[in-house]
Design a protein around this motif. Structure first.
Motif, PDB file in Angstrom:
ATOM      1  N   PHE A   1      42.142 -30.590  27.577  1.00 36.69           N
ATOM      2  CA  PHE A   1      42.974 -29.502  27.063  1.00 36.69           C
ATOM      3  C   PHE A   1      44.427 -29.779  27.424  1.00 36.69           C
ATOM      4  N   VAL A   2      45.311 -29.139  26.675  1.00 39.66           N
ATOM      5  CA  VAL A   2      46.751 -29.181  26.934  1.00 39.66           C
ATOM      6  C   VAL A   2      47.250 -27.750  26.792  1.00 39.66           C
ATOM      7  N   LEU A   3      47.856 -27.219  27.855  1.00 41.49           N
ATOM      8  CA  LEU A   3      48.368 -25.852  27.862  1.00 41.49           C
ATOM      9  C   LEU A   3      49.731 -25.826  28.561  1.00 41.49           C
ATOM     10  N   THR A   4      50.348 -24.660  28.559  1.00 41.77           N
ATOM     11  CA  THR A   4      51.595 -24.443  29.291  1.00 41.77           C
ATOM     12  C   THR A   4      51.321 -23.402  30.360  1.00 41.77           C
ATOM     13  N   ASP A   5      51.645 -23.729  31.624  1.00 44.02           N
ATOM     14  CA  ASP A   5      51.344 -22.789  32.705  1.00 44.02           C
ATOM     15  C   ASP A   5      52.420 -21.722  32.841  1.00 44.02           C
ATOM     16  N   SER A   6      52.241 -20.838  33.799  1.00 35.63           N
ATOM     17  CA  SER A   6      53.140 -19.710  33.994  1.00 35.63           C
ATOM     18  C   SER A   6      54.523 -20.122  34.489  1.00 35.63           C
ATOM     19  N   LYS A   7      54.682 -21.379  34.846  1.00 36.39           N
ATOM     20  CA  LYS A   7      55.985 -21.906  35.272  1.00 36.39           C
ATOM     21  C   LYS A   7      56.668 -22.663  34.123  1.00 36.39           C
ATOM     22  N   GLY A   8      55.986 -22.705  32.955  1.00 36.80           N
ATOM     23  CA  GLY A   8      56.545 -23.405  31.803  1.00 36.80           C
ATOM     24  C   GLY A   8      56.233 -24.890  31.767  1.00 36.80           C
ATOM     25  N   GLN A   9      55.349 -25.350  32.659  1.00 41.78           N
ATOM     26  CA  GLN A   9      54.986 -26.766  32.747  1.00 41.78           C
ATOM     27  C   GLN A   9      53.731 -27.060  31.931  1.00 41.78           C
ATOM     28  N   THR A  10      53.708 -28.224  31.298  1.00 48.33           N
ATOM     29  CA  THR A  10      52.514 -28.655  30.575  1.00 48.33           C
ATOM     30  C   THR A  10      51.440 -29.041  31.583  1.00 48.33           C
ATOM     31  N   ILE A  11      50.233 -28.550  31.367  1.00 53.67           N
ATOM     32  CA  ILE A  11      49.097 -28.919  32.214  1.00 53.67           C
ATOM     33  C   ILE A  11      47.968 -29.412  31.317  1.00 53.67           C
ATOM     34  N   THR A  12      47.137 -30.271  31.893  1.00 52.39           N
ATOM     35  CA  THR A  12      45.952 -30.775  31.195  1.00 52.39           C
ATOM     36  C   THR A  12      44.773 -30.701  32.154  1.00 52.39           C
ATOM     37  N   GLU A  13      43.610 -31.066  31.640  1.00 51.71           N
ATOM     38  CA  GLU A  13      42.414 -31.091  32.480  1.00 51.71           C
ATOM     39  C   GLU A  13      42.586 -32.046  33.654  1.00 51.71           C
ATOM     40  N   LYS A  14      43.412 -33.061  33.502  1.00 51.88           N
ATOM     41  CA  LYS A  14      43.613 -34.049  34.576  1.00 51.88           C
ATOM     42  C   LYS A  14      44.246 -33.425  35.811  1.00 51.88           C
ATOM     43  N   ASP A  15      45.008 -32.340  35.621  1.00 51.21           N
ATOM     44  CA  ASP A  15      45.625 -31.655  36.760  1.00 51.21           C
ATOM     45  C   ASP A  15      44.600 -30.946  37.644  1.00 51.21           C
ATOM     46  N   PHE A  16      43.377 -30.812  37.156  1.00 45.61           N
ATOM     47  CA  PHE A  16      42.349 -30.091  37.897  1.00 45.61           C
ATOM     48  C   PHE A  16      41.268 -31.005  38.467  1.00 45.61           C
ATOM     49  N   LEU A  17      41.350 -32.273  38.156  1.00 49.47           N
ATOM     50  CA  LEU A  17      40.345 -33.204  38.664  1.00 49.47           C
ATOM     51  C   LEU A  17      40.541 -33.436  40.158  1.00 49.47           C
ATOM     52  N   GLY A  18      39.450 -33.648  40.857  1.00 45.76           N
ATOM     53  CA  GLY A  18      39.497 -33.896  42.298  1.00 45.76           C
ATOM     54  C   GLY A  18      39.076 -32.699  43.133  1.00 45.76           C
ATOM     55  N   ARG A  19      39.184 -31.512  42.562  1.00 49.45           N
ATOM     56  CA  ARG A  19      38.742 -30.302  43.258  1.00 49.45           C
ATOM     57  C   ARG A  19      37.998 -29.424  42.264  1.00 49.45           C
ATOM     58  N   PRO A  20      36.930 -28.752  42.689  1.00 49.61           N
ATOM     59  CA  PRO A  20      36.233 -27.833  41.798  1.00 49.61           C
ATOM     60  C   PRO A  20      37.192 -26.748  41.306  1.00 49.61           C
ATOM     61  N   PHE A  21      36.892 -26.219  40.120  1.00 50.88           N
ATOM     62  CA  PHE A  21      37.739 -25.155  39.601  1.00 50.88           C
ATOM     63  C   PHE A  21      36.944 -24.162  38.773  1.00 50.88           C
ATOM     64  N   LEU A  22      37.513 -22.974  38.665  1.00 50.39           N
ATOM     65  CA  LEU A  22      36.954 -21.897  37.854  1.00 50.39           C
ATOM     66  C   LEU A  22      37.903 -21.645  36.697  1.00 50.39           C
ATOM     67  N   VAL A  23      37.356 -21.423  35.503  1.00 51.88           N
ATOM     68  CA  VAL A  23      38.163 -21.139  34.321  1.00 51.88           C
ATOM     69  C   VAL A  23      37.721 -19.806  33.743  1.00 51.88           C
ATOM     70  N   PHE A  24      38.708 -18.955  33.437  1.00 46.16           N
ATOM     71  CA  PHE A  24      38.432 -17.651  32.844  1.00 46.16           C
ATOM     72  C   PHE A  24      39.371 -17.446  31.661  1.00 46.16           C
ATOM     73  N   PHE A  25      38.825 -17.036  30.515  1.00 44.03           N
ATOM     74  CA  PHE A  25      39.614 -16.759  29.319  1.00 44.03           C
ATOM     75  C   PHE A  25      39.820 -15.255  29.188  1.00 44.03           C
ATOM     76  N   GLY A  26      41.040 -14.842  28.867  1.00 39.77           N
ATOM     77  CA  GLY A  26      41.317 -13.423  28.701  1.00 39.77           C
ATOM     78  C   GLY A  26      42.733 -13.201  28.202  1.00 39.77           C
ATOM     79  N   PHE A  27      43.308 -12.045  28.551  1.00 37.68           N
ATOM     80  CA  PHE A  27      44.675 -11.720  28.138  1.00 37.68           C
ATOM     81  C   PHE A  27      45.230 -10.643  29.055  1.00 37.68           C
ATOM     82  N   THR A  28      46.545 -10.592  29.206  1.00 38.26           N
ATOM     83  CA  THR A  28      47.147  -9.694  30.191  1.00 38.26           C
ATOM     84  C   THR A  28      47.082  -8.223  29.809  1.00 38.26           C
ATOM     85  N   HIS A  29      46.938  -7.909  28.541  1.00 38.13           N
ATOM     86  CA  HIS A  29      46.848  -6.514  28.114  1.00 38.13           C
ATOM     87  C   HIS A  29      45.412  -5.976  28.170  1.00 38.13           C
TER      88      HIS A  29
END
Length: 189
Positions: free
Chosen positions: A34-62
């Protein structure tokens, strides 16, 4: 007749696409690039999460209940893990990029522990990630002329290699969710 059925079955089996000798690995059916933009305005991909387990949740702020409740629970889990919390990553992915800008996501995150990250992207980036995670979402018009979003209410648990490990349901008891997370950190299903 029996010989004809046996012949048809053997012919059908011989003409099925071969998957090789490797058995189907369910852990590789959910998740992916995946390719997304984080809350700091930085591009992130799945590679940024490799090496440590992670949880993913889909939703919206409203979201009126599921999203803030889930992120509050994730904050509680992280606090309960103590120093082990640093071994876990949590990613909240907004499926509502028109309203959920990186700036708004950054403000929204202030209500939760700092270990939780948030990101969004273009509709095509979000759709691609939602599809690889086998999640769903859809926009629903409201009587006020606005809209809300129906979405998958699961936390996807991914191991340090980005492989699917399991889920935590929205209605999961906190002690069960924490047990699942501890198994994820240990790499024991």
């Amino acid at each position: 007749l029996v010989a004809m059925i046996a012949f048809c079955i053997s012919y059908w089996k011989a003409n099925q696409p071969q998957q090789g000798n490797a058995p189907l690995n369910v852990s590789q059916l959910v998740g992916g690039s995946f390719v997304l933009t984080d809350s700091k305005g930085q591009t992130i991909t799945e590679k940024d999460f490799l090496g440590r387990p992670f949880l993913v949740f889909f939703g919206f702020t409203h979201c009126p209940d599921v999203c803030p409740t889930t992120l509050f629970e994730a904050s509680t889990w992280l606090k309960s893990l103590g120093s082990d919390a640093d071994r876990l990553q949590v990613l909240f992915v907004s499926v509502d990029p028109d309203r959920d800008t990186p700036e708004l996501l950054n403000t929204y995150l202030q209500a939760f522990v700092p270990l939780i990250r948030a990101a969004t992207g273009t509709k095509s980036q979000i759709d691609a990630m939602v599809q690889t995670y086998k999640a769903t979402y859809r926009f629903v018009s409201t009587a006020s002329g606005n809209y809300t979003v129906d979405h998958t209410a699961l936390m996807f648990m991914m191991d340090g290699k980005g492989h699917f490990f399991g889920t935590i349901d929205y209605h999961e008891k906190p002690e069960i969710a924490l047990q699942k997370i501890r198994r994820l950190l240990l790499g024991v299903k």
